[in-house]
Motif scaffolding. Structure first.
Motif, PDB file in Angstrom:
ATOM      1  N   PRO A 243     -21.963 -26.900 -22.968  1.00 62.30           N
ATOM      2  CA  PRO A 243     -23.382 -26.718 -22.601  1.00 62.30           C
ATOM      3  C   PRO A 243     -24.329 -27.616 -23.402  1.00 62.30           C
ATOM      4  O   PRO A 243     -25.305 -28.141 -22.861  1.00 62.30           O
ATOM      5  CB  PRO A 243     -23.631 -25.234 -22.888  1.00 62.30           C
ATOM      6  CG  PRO A 243     -22.280 -24.593 -22.761  1.00 62.30           C
ATOM      7  CD  PRO A 243     -21.328 -25.607 -23.323  1.00 62.30           C
ATOM      8  N   GLN A 244     -24.025 -27.811 -24.680  1.00 55.37           N
ATOM      9  CA  GLN A 244     -24.854 -28.684 -25.520  1.00 55.37           C
ATOM     10  C   GLN A 244     -24.834 -30.115 -24.985  1.00 55.37           C
ATOM     11  O   GLN A 244     -25.889 -30.763 -24.862  1.00 55.37           O
ATOM     12  CB  GLN A 244     -24.315 -28.649 -26.953  1.00 55.37           C
ATOM     13  CG  GLN A 244     -24.897 -29.688 -27.886  1.00 55.37           C
ATOM     14  CD  GLN A 244     -24.123 -29.748 -29.206  1.00 55.37           C
ATOM     15  OE1 GLN A 244     -23.484 -28.784 -29.615  1.00 55.37           O
ATOM     16  NE2 GLN A 244     -24.170 -30.897 -29.856  1.00 55.37           N
ATOM     17  N   ALA A 246     -24.033 -31.041 -21.941  1.00 56.21           N
ATOM     18  CA  ALA A 246     -24.659 -31.076 -20.622  1.00 56.21           C
ATOM     19  C   ALA A 246     -26.169 -31.245 -20.738  1.00 56.21           C
ATOM     20  O   ALA A 246     -26.791 -31.961 -19.944  1.00 56.21           O
ATOM     21  CB  ALA A 246     -24.321 -29.802 -19.855  1.00 56.21           C
ATOM     22  N   GLU A 247     -26.769 -30.604 -21.732  1.00 57.79           N
ATOM     23  CA  GLU A 247     -28.213 -30.756 -21.941  1.00 57.79           C
ATOM     24  C   GLU A 247     -28.561 -32.189 -22.350  1.00 57.79           C
ATOM     25  O   GLU A 247     -29.574 -32.745 -21.913  1.00 57.79           O
ATOM     26  CB  GLU A 247     -28.708 -29.770 -23.008  1.00 57.79           C
ATOM     27  CG  GLU A 247     -28.706 -28.315 -22.551  1.00 57.79           C
ATOM     28  CD  GLU A 247     -29.547 -28.114 -21.291  1.00 57.79           C
ATOM     29  OE1 GLU A 247     -30.685 -28.610 -21.255  1.00 57.79           O
ATOM     30  OE2 GLU A 247     -29.045 -27.469 -20.350  1.00 57.79           O
ATOM     31  N   GLY A 250     -28.521 -34.243 -19.302  1.00 60.17           N
ATOM     32  CA  GLY A 250     -29.714 -33.993 -18.508  1.00 60.17           C
ATOM     33  C   GLY A 250     -30.944 -34.705 -19.023  1.00 60.17           C
ATOM     34  O   GLY A 250     -31.784 -35.176 -18.239  1.00 60.17           O
ATOM     35  N   ALA A 257     -28.794 -33.677 -14.197  1.00 61.92           N
ATOM     36  CA  ALA A 257     -28.987 -32.549 -15.103  1.00 61.92           C
ATOM     37  C   ALA A 257     -28.398 -31.260 -14.551  1.00 61.92           C
ATOM     38  O   ALA A 257     -27.652 -30.550 -15.240  1.00 61.92           O
ATOM     39  CB  ALA A 257     -30.467 -32.370 -15.416  1.00 61.92           C
ATOM     40  N   GLU A 258     -28.699 -30.941 -13.303  1.00 65.07           N
ATOM     41  CA  GLU A 258     -28.243 -29.666 -12.745  1.00 65.07           C
ATOM     42  C   GLU A 258     -26.736 -29.648 -12.564  1.00 65.07           C
ATOM     43  O   GLU A 258     -26.069 -28.634 -12.829  1.00 65.07           O
ATOM     44  CB  GLU A 258     -28.947 -29.394 -11.423  1.00 65.07           C
ATOM     45  CG  GLU A 258     -28.628 -28.022 -10.837  1.00 65.07           C
ATOM     46  CD  GLU A 258     -28.891 -26.864 -11.802  1.00 65.07           C
ATOM     47  OE1 GLU A 258     -28.122 -25.875 -11.747  1.00 65.07           O
ATOM     48  OE2 GLU A 258     -29.828 -26.953 -12.638  1.00 65.07           O
ATOM     49  N   ARG A 261     -25.135 -29.086 -15.919  1.00 68.13           N
ATOM     50  CA  ARG A 261     -25.286 -27.689 -16.361  1.00 68.13           C
ATOM     51  C   ARG A 261     -24.324 -26.777 -15.621  1.00 68.13           C
ATOM     52  O   ARG A 261     -23.703 -25.889 -16.224  1.00 68.13           O
ATOM     53  CB  ARG A 261     -26.727 -27.218 -16.134  1.00 68.13           C
ATOM     54  CG  ARG A 261     -27.748 -27.842 -17.060  1.00 68.13           C
ATOM     55  CD  ARG A 261     -29.078 -27.109 -16.977  1.00 68.13           C
ATOM     56  NE  ARG A 261     -30.127 -27.895 -17.610  1.00 68.13           N
ATOM     57  CZ  ARG A 261     -31.002 -28.647 -16.947  1.00 68.13           C
ATOM     58  NH1 ARG A 261     -30.965 -28.702 -15.624  1.00 68.13           N
ATOM     59  NH2 ARG A 261     -31.916 -29.328 -17.605  1.00 68.13           N
ATOM     60  N   GLN A 262     -24.196 -26.947 -14.317  1.00 71.28           N
ATOM     61  CA  GLN A 262     -23.307 -26.098 -13.543  1.00 71.28           C
ATOM     62  C   GLN A 262     -21.859 -26.250 -13.992  1.00 71.28           C
ATOM     63  O   GLN A 262     -21.132 -25.256 -14.146  1.00 71.28           O
ATOM     64  CB  GLN A 262     -23.436 -26.427 -12.055  1.00 71.28           C
ATOM     65  CG  GLN A 262     -24.749 -25.968 -11.433  1.00 71.28           C
ATOM     66  CD  GLN A 262     -24.860 -26.374  -9.971  1.00 71.28           C
ATOM     67  OE1 GLN A 262     -24.021 -27.097  -9.445  1.00 71.28           O
ATOM     68  NE2 GLN A 262     -25.916 -25.909  -9.306  1.00 71.28           N
ATOM     69  N   SER A 264     -20.822 -27.218 -16.926  1.00 70.64           N
ATOM     70  CA  SER A 264     -20.684 -26.666 -18.280  1.00 70.64           C
ATOM     71  C   SER A 264     -20.622 -25.144 -18.243  1.00 70.64           C
ATOM     72  O   SER A 264     -19.943 -24.526 -19.072  1.00 70.64           O
ATOM     73  CB  SER A 264     -21.826 -27.142 -19.173  1.00 70.64           C
ATOM     74  OG  SER A 264     -23.043 -26.495 -18.869  1.00 70.64           O
ATOM     75  N   ARG A 265     -21.308 -24.529 -17.272  1.00 69.17           N
ATOM     76  CA  ARG A 265     -21.248 -23.071 -17.154  1.00 69.17           C
ATOM     77  C   ARG A 265     -19.846 -22.618 -16.754  1.00 69.17           C
ATOM     78  O   ARG A 265     -19.365 -21.574 -17.221  1.00 69.17           O
ATOM     79  CB  ARG A 265     -22.268 -22.582 -16.124  1.00 69.17           C
ATOM     80  CG  ARG A 265     -23.723 -22.728 -16.557  1.00 69.17           C
ATOM     81  CD  ARG A 265     -24.650 -22.022 -15.583  1.00 69.17           C
ATOM     82  NE  ARG A 265     -26.033 -22.455 -15.787  1.00 69.17           N
ATOM     83  CZ  ARG A 265     -26.722 -23.209 -14.936  1.00 69.17           C
ATOM     84  NH1 ARG A 265     -26.158 -23.602 -13.805  1.00 69.17           N
ATOM     85  NH2 ARG A 265     -27.964 -23.565 -15.203  1.00 69.17           N
TER      86      ARG A 265
END
Length: 401
Positions: A243-244, A246-247, A250, A257-258, A261-262, A264-265
């Motif tokens: 997640p870090q 992915a940010e 982004g 970006a999206e 994030r998806q 990484s989730r």
């Protein structure tokens, strides 16, 4: 924003202002590395500078200061402000975070250090192998006494790294022998035998796996890690930081970006309840850290800064993720990197849960997807997107092309 200030068109004015105070004139510059962490951005540049004594190719560094940071009081550094952001600028070797660079790159000081270790320093030559501003540098040292490597770290980290080398070397792990360290953060390491595995991946031939390490040999290197490794500090593995990263993707590439994030989730959700592990691990285990002989046997292992307790699955995932990333980033390495991944994966998947191996490989790939922007690779946006494509493939269990 500090990132724009340090990487945009106005960065040249910033560098020119800093160089002019020392009598230099900036003729050309380009960004070579970007490290963006929270409030602080650190950038490295390759620059051509005209000095009164002549034209030189220089490595420059610049780092933004957080609001509460005091400017470094280090000779050779200069702090500038545009009214909103403060930036510290320097010219190698005057990195404020790596004072040992001064010793490593100034012949008189390095000669004295080598002689203190009983090494013949005549004919001394140095070459910067790698440099990450304020974080670390590696200098290749050649002299009559042989080839050595000077690893430069923040001073507070160097003794612990020396102890790691001692522990592993005495246990029979093929790491470089450490000759000693200095208070300013310089570690002197002996040279290792063999050929870097990454270089071996560039060789051609009808058999793509010829001269590549057997996966069981790779595992045997990790099996040699002593139990004392479990007493070291635990480091959060790359896969858990998806997640870090992915940010970060982004911020540098909003169009992705999206998606980042998806993905990484998915990784974070799959690893949420996973056992952190109690295995002795390398922590950053991949082909660039391995030296091999002509048959592909691993005879050397580099960069043990990250050694500590963890999960063997993360070491194996890191090795596979780097194969995937290297195949995407370099046409010279692609065929052999993919072949090595296909050689290693079936065996690695018998040593850990295959689903966990996929998730962790995808998590490591997310960290590597920040690389094209960090090193300012040409067409880094497309390279980042290709890595995100591959993360999707890995999570779906699709093999590499």
């Amino acid at each position: 924003m500090a990132l724009d200030m340090l990487t945009g068109p106005d960065a040249g004015e910033l560098l020119e202002a800093a160089l002019s105070t020392a009598g230099g004139h900036l003729e050309h510059w380009r960004v070579t590395q970007v490290d963006h962490r929270g409030e602080v951005t650190t950038v490295a540049y390759q620059a051509t500078v005209q000095w009164p004594s002549g034209r030189t190719d220089d490595v420059l560094g610049a780092s933004s200061l957080a609001p509460d940071d005091d400017p470094p009081s280090v000779p050779g550094t200069l702090t500038l402000s545009d009214g909103q952001n403060r930036v510290c600028v320097w010219r190698l070797p005057d990195d404020p975070g790596l004072p040992g660079l001064t010793t490593a790159m100034r012949p008189r000081a390095l000669t004295a250090l080598l002689r203190s270790f009983g090494i013949d320093a005549s004919g001394l030559r140095t070459e910067v192998v790698s440099y990450r501003p304020k974080r670390r540098a590696v200098i290749r040292v050649s002299a009559a006494g042989g080839v050595l490597y000077a690893k430069v770290l923040p001073p507070g980290e160097v003794e612990a790294l020396h102890r790691r080398h001692e522990m592993l070397y005495n246990a029979g792990v093929p790491v470089p022998h450490s000759l000693g360290w200095t208070d300013d953060g310089l570690l002197v390491l002996e040279n290792l035998p063999g050929t870097p595995l990454r270089r071996r991946l560039m060789t051609e031939g009808p058999d793509l796996t010829a001269g590549l390490p057997d996966p069981h040999d790779v595992l045997s290197v990790l099996d040699r890690f002593p139990v004392g490794v479990l007493g070291l500090n635990r480091r959060r593995p790359w896969s858990r930081r998806a997640p870090q990263y992915a940010e970060l993707i982004g911020r540098s590439l909003p169009a992705e970006a999206e998606r980042a994030r998806q993905l990484s989730r998915v990784v974070a959700g799959g690893l949420k309840d996973a056992d952190p592990g109690s295995d002795p691990t390398h922590g950053d285990f991949y082909e660039a850290q391995m030296m091999v002989d002509e048959k592909g046997v691993v005879v050397g292992l580099l960069d043990v800064d990250t050694v500590g307790p963890g999960s063997r699955a993360d070491d194996l995932a890191t090795a596979l993720a780097h194969c995937e990333a290297l195949a995407l980033s370099s046409t010279r390495h692609a065929a052999r990197s993919q072949a090595m991944s296909r050689l290693w994966h079936p065996v690695f998947a018998t040593r850990t849960d295959p689903a966990q191996l996929r998730l962790r490989t995808a998590g490591v790939l997310m960290s590597l997807a920040t690389g094209p922007h960090r090193v300012q690779r040409p067409n880094w946006e497309a390279a980042t997107s290709r890595l995100l494509d591959r993360i999707e493939d890995v999570l779906e269990g699709r093999p590499s092309a």
